[in-house]
Design a protein around this motif. Sequence first.
Motif, mmCIF file in Angstrom:
data_model
loop_
_atom_site.group_PDB
_atom_site.id
_atom_site.type_symbol
_atom_site.label_atom_id
_atom_site.label_comp_id
_atom_site.label_asym_id
_atom_site.label_seq_id
_atom_site.Cartn_x
_atom_site.Cartn_y
_atom_site.Cartn_z
ATOM 1 N N UNK A 249 31.618 -10.128 26.452
ATOM 2 C CA UNK A 249 30.435 -9.271 26.485
ATOM 3 C C UNK A 249 29.432 -9.951 27.408
ATOM 4 N N UNK A 250 29.011 -9.222 28.434
ATOM 5 C CA UNK A 250 28.192 -9.828 29.483
ATOM 6 C C UNK A 250 26.925 -10.472 28.939
ATOM 7 N N UNK A 251 26.214 -9.767 28.082
ATOM 8 C CA UNK A 251 24.969 -10.306 27.544
ATOM 9 C C UNK A 251 25.183 -11.583 26.749
ATOM 10 N N UNK A 252 26.283 -11.623 25.996
ATOM 11 C CA UNK A 252 26.611 -12.826 25.218
ATOM 12 C C UNK A 252 26.888 -14.000 26.142
ATOM 13 N N UNK A 253 27.577 -13.749 27.241
ATOM 14 C CA UNK A 253 27.868 -14.827 28.192
ATOM 15 C C UNK A 253 26.576 -15.350 28.814
ATOM 16 N N UNK A 254 25.666 -14.459 29.187
ATOM 17 C CA UNK A 254 24.379 -14.894 29.743
ATOM 18 C C UNK A 254 23.658 -15.801 28.748
ATOM 19 N N UNK A 255 23.604 -15.373 27.490
ATOM 20 C CA UNK A 255 22.962 -16.182 26.454
ATOM 21 C C UNK A 255 23.639 -17.546 26.317
ATOM 22 N N UNK A 256 24.959 -17.552 26.384
ATOM 23 C CA UNK A 256 25.717 -18.794 26.232
ATOM 24 C C UNK A 256 25.456 -19.750 27.390
ATOM 25 N N UNK A 257 25.432 -19.230 28.596
ATOM 26 C CA UNK A 257 25.165 -20.075 29.773
ATOM 27 C C UNK A 257 23.816 -20.764 29.628
ATOM 28 N N UNK A 258 22.830 -20.011 29.194
ATOM 29 C CA UNK A 258 21.479 -20.564 29.063
ATOM 30 C C UNK A 258 21.404 -21.560 27.905
ATOM 31 N N UNK A 264 30.277 -24.887 34.415
ATOM 32 C CA UNK A 264 31.438 -24.286 35.077
ATOM 33 C C UNK A 264 31.775 -22.963 34.391
ATOM 34 N N UNK A 265 31.645 -21.876 35.143
ATOM 35 C CA UNK A 265 32.006 -20.543 34.668
ATOM 36 C C UNK A 265 33.412 -20.204 35.156
ATOM 37 N N UNK A 266 34.251 -19.685 34.266
ATOM 38 C CA UNK A 266 35.605 -19.278 34.631
ATOM 39 C C UNK A 266 35.790 -17.836 34.170
ATOM 40 N N UNK A 289 24.512 -24.106 36.308
ATOM 41 C CA UNK A 289 25.826 -23.732 36.845
ATOM 42 C C UNK A 289 26.058 -24.420 38.191
ATOM 43 N N UNK A 290 27.155 -25.172 38.285
ATOM 44 C CA UNK A 290 27.504 -25.845 39.538
ATOM 45 C C UNK A 290 28.767 -25.284 40.189
ATOM 46 N N UNK A 291 29.579 -24.531 39.415
ATOM 47 C CA UNK A 291 30.844 -24.030 39.939
ATOM 48 C C UNK A 291 31.202 -22.719 39.254
ATOM 49 N N UNK A 292 31.579 -21.718 40.067
ATOM 50 C CA UNK A 292 32.045 -20.421 39.559
ATOM 51 C C UNK A 292 33.491 -20.231 40.006
ATOM 52 N N UNK A 293 34.401 -20.200 39.047
ATOM 53 C CA UNK A 293 35.832 -20.050 39.326
ATOM 54 C C UNK A 293 36.252 -18.628 38.973
ATOM 55 N N UNK A 305 28.265 -12.845 47.617
ATOM 56 C CA UNK A 305 26.902 -13.165 48.053
ATOM 57 C C UNK A 305 25.917 -13.153 46.889
ATOM 58 N N UNK A 306 26.103 -12.231 45.948
ATOM 59 C CA UNK A 306 25.205 -12.152 44.798
ATOM 60 C C UNK A 306 25.389 -13.360 43.880
ATOM 61 N N UNK A 307 26.650 -13.761 43.660
ATOM 62 C CA UNK A 307 26.912 -14.952 42.847
ATOM 63 C C UNK A 307 26.308 -16.186 43.503
ATOM 64 N N UNK A 308 26.474 -16.301 44.815
ATOM 65 C CA UNK A 308 25.952 -17.454 45.537
ATOM 66 C C UNK A 308 24.437 -17.534 45.433
ATOM 67 N N UNK A 309 23.790 -16.377 45.440
ATOM 68 C CA UNK A 309 22.322 -16.360 45.388
ATOM 69 C C UNK A 309 21.792 -16.536 43.971
ATOM 70 N N UNK A 310 22.572 -16.145 42.968
ATOM 71 C CA UNK A 310 22.069 -16.108 41.597
ATOM 72 C C UNK A 310 22.604 -17.236 40.719
ATOM 73 N N UNK A 311 23.899 -17.521 40.834
ATOM 74 C CA UNK A 311 24.532 -18.511 39.962
ATOM 75 C C UNK A 311 24.743 -19.839 40.672
ATOM 76 N N UNK A 312 25.628 -19.834 41.673
ATOM 77 C CA UNK A 312 25.924 -21.052 42.428
ATOM 78 C C UNK A 312 26.653 -20.674 43.710
ATOM 79 N N UNK A 313 26.359 -21.357 44.824
ATOM 80 C CA UNK A 313 27.109 -21.109 46.049
ATOM 81 C C UNK A 313 28.494 -21.761 46.027
ATOM 82 N N UNK A 314 28.750 -22.577 45.017
ATOM 83 C CA UNK A 314 30.046 -23.241 44.882
ATOM 84 C C UNK A 314 30.983 -22.304 44.128
ATOM 85 N N UNK A 315 31.655 -21.428 44.872
ATOM 86 C CA UNK A 315 32.507 -20.382 44.315
ATOM 87 C C UNK A 315 33.945 -20.648 44.749
ATOM 88 N N UNK A 316 34.877 -20.474 43.828
ATOM 89 C CA UNK A 316 36.260 -20.824 44.128
ATOM 90 C C UNK A 316 37.231 -19.806 43.531
#
Length: 527
Positions: A249-258, A264-266, A289-293, A305-316
């Motif tokens: 659930x997207x909202x739950x993940x946002x809450x969890x990240x914070x 590291x998001x996978x 967040x330092x890495x989005x897999x 581009x949105x992930x790089x601007x919002x979460x992290x530019x380190x995308x894999x």
Amino acid sequence: MQVPQASAASRRIRRVALGDLLYRTAAKFGDRTAVVDGEQRLSYGEMDALSSQFAHYLLAAHGSGVQVATLCANSVDMLVAINGIHKSANVWVPVNIQLDATQIGYILRHAEVSCIVADEAFCLQPQMAALLQELGLPVVVTMGSEPNPAGATLAALAHGRPTMLPEVDIDGDEPALIMYTSGTTGNPKGVVHSHASVYSAVIGNLSTFAFTAQDVVTGILPLFHCGQHVVTAATCAAGACLVITRGFQAGTVVDTVVRERISVLVGLPMMYAAILADPKAATADFSSVRLCIYAMAPMPRPLVNLIAATLSPNIMLVTGQTEIYPVTMSFRPVEYAERDANYWGISTVVCETAVMDDEGKLLAPGEAGEIVHRGPNVMLGYFKDPAATEAVQKCGWHHTGDLGMIDEGGQLLFLDRKKDMIKTGGENVASIKVESVILSHPAVAGVAVVGLAHPYWSEAICAFVALKPGTTCSEQDLTEHCRANLGKFEVPKAMKFVDTLPLTATGKIQKNVLRKQYADWFTSTRL
């Protein structure tokens, strides 16, 4: 040169065993948090002790070298069970709990399991209760309470047993798990991996992701899938923290990240899109967040581009198969902005990749053929299926069934699955190329492109499209979009807008379902 004979003691000293990952990390970081599961938090010392206790139960009740299945959603109990199975030198059989009872029954019988570890809620479902009664196997209940009609709980069976690592001999080449494929063309195959093959993949992931003990990693994808399992094992090897969620659930993940300061998001591309579209994302603090897999599907450039601007530019992007434990290859879309979304990049340190023609000849850069791999992370073979094993390992390479090409810069471009390549009017069309163009339309959330039987074209290109909520788009709009970005023969002959696309438990689109459902699209009344 005279080579010393390996003694039992030297084999123990040099052994490669998956249960040792947790044991060794606990010895270094016993007080560090290993896993967060809602309100429950377990340290590495606690996780190690509990899994060793369960291992001692398994040894007392079943011995070693037998198959033990799990029918579980992500949980602390499931992690304890997996590590206990490995520590006891038994063979883990993870089962996809989203399958129906008939498919689950086939896997449990084919794998010749001796014991089943299952969530209480799953055991109490009428069809599963009937199946478990029919099988007559001992059941260890997770996330349950005593007394329990389905069987004794994991906590009760482990209670009071020794907390030290069991003294059992484990050879690195012994089977560690049998993981079943999706079975889209028949019964699923049991993929047998050794301790060494999975262990090598873990080492490759540590290098690829640069995990450290300070990382906090998501556990969103199901643990019965090879991708989340190997990320979890690498998290453990690094002494990092895993944060488990059940479902997405997207909202739950946002809450969890914070809340947990996730580093590291996978996830899948569609998960990232949903996270960033959630209202909470606009004001959330994503600075940890330092890495989005991501995996399973190409990611459109606007989303990158949105992930790089919002979460992290380190995308894999990472790739792999059940048969060749992930990760096999990785690609960084921000660093290679000129390459399209279907690039898979370069191999990890434990995997070698090449492109081969149908005669077994390795091809030069710029030539298209089947993607093949070799390395220590390749499976031992298919369980009770030597013919299929021989076929997929011919010419000394593991054959993926994927088509690709290595460019002059050494980066691999994925072209399509062999079975998904569409032959229309004498031309070969990569379904994934058409999908990438359709996905680039701002109204499109998801798409599957397949070839369906056609009396004139042999196969006609058909697109099944799911739109983003609140958007509108017509078939003519998308057709014009495709004509502007594809060759004439690559433009779909028909499109159908759908509310949802059929997905596996791990988010892969089931094209086989669409092919079967719409097989007579052009040979009878159009649906």
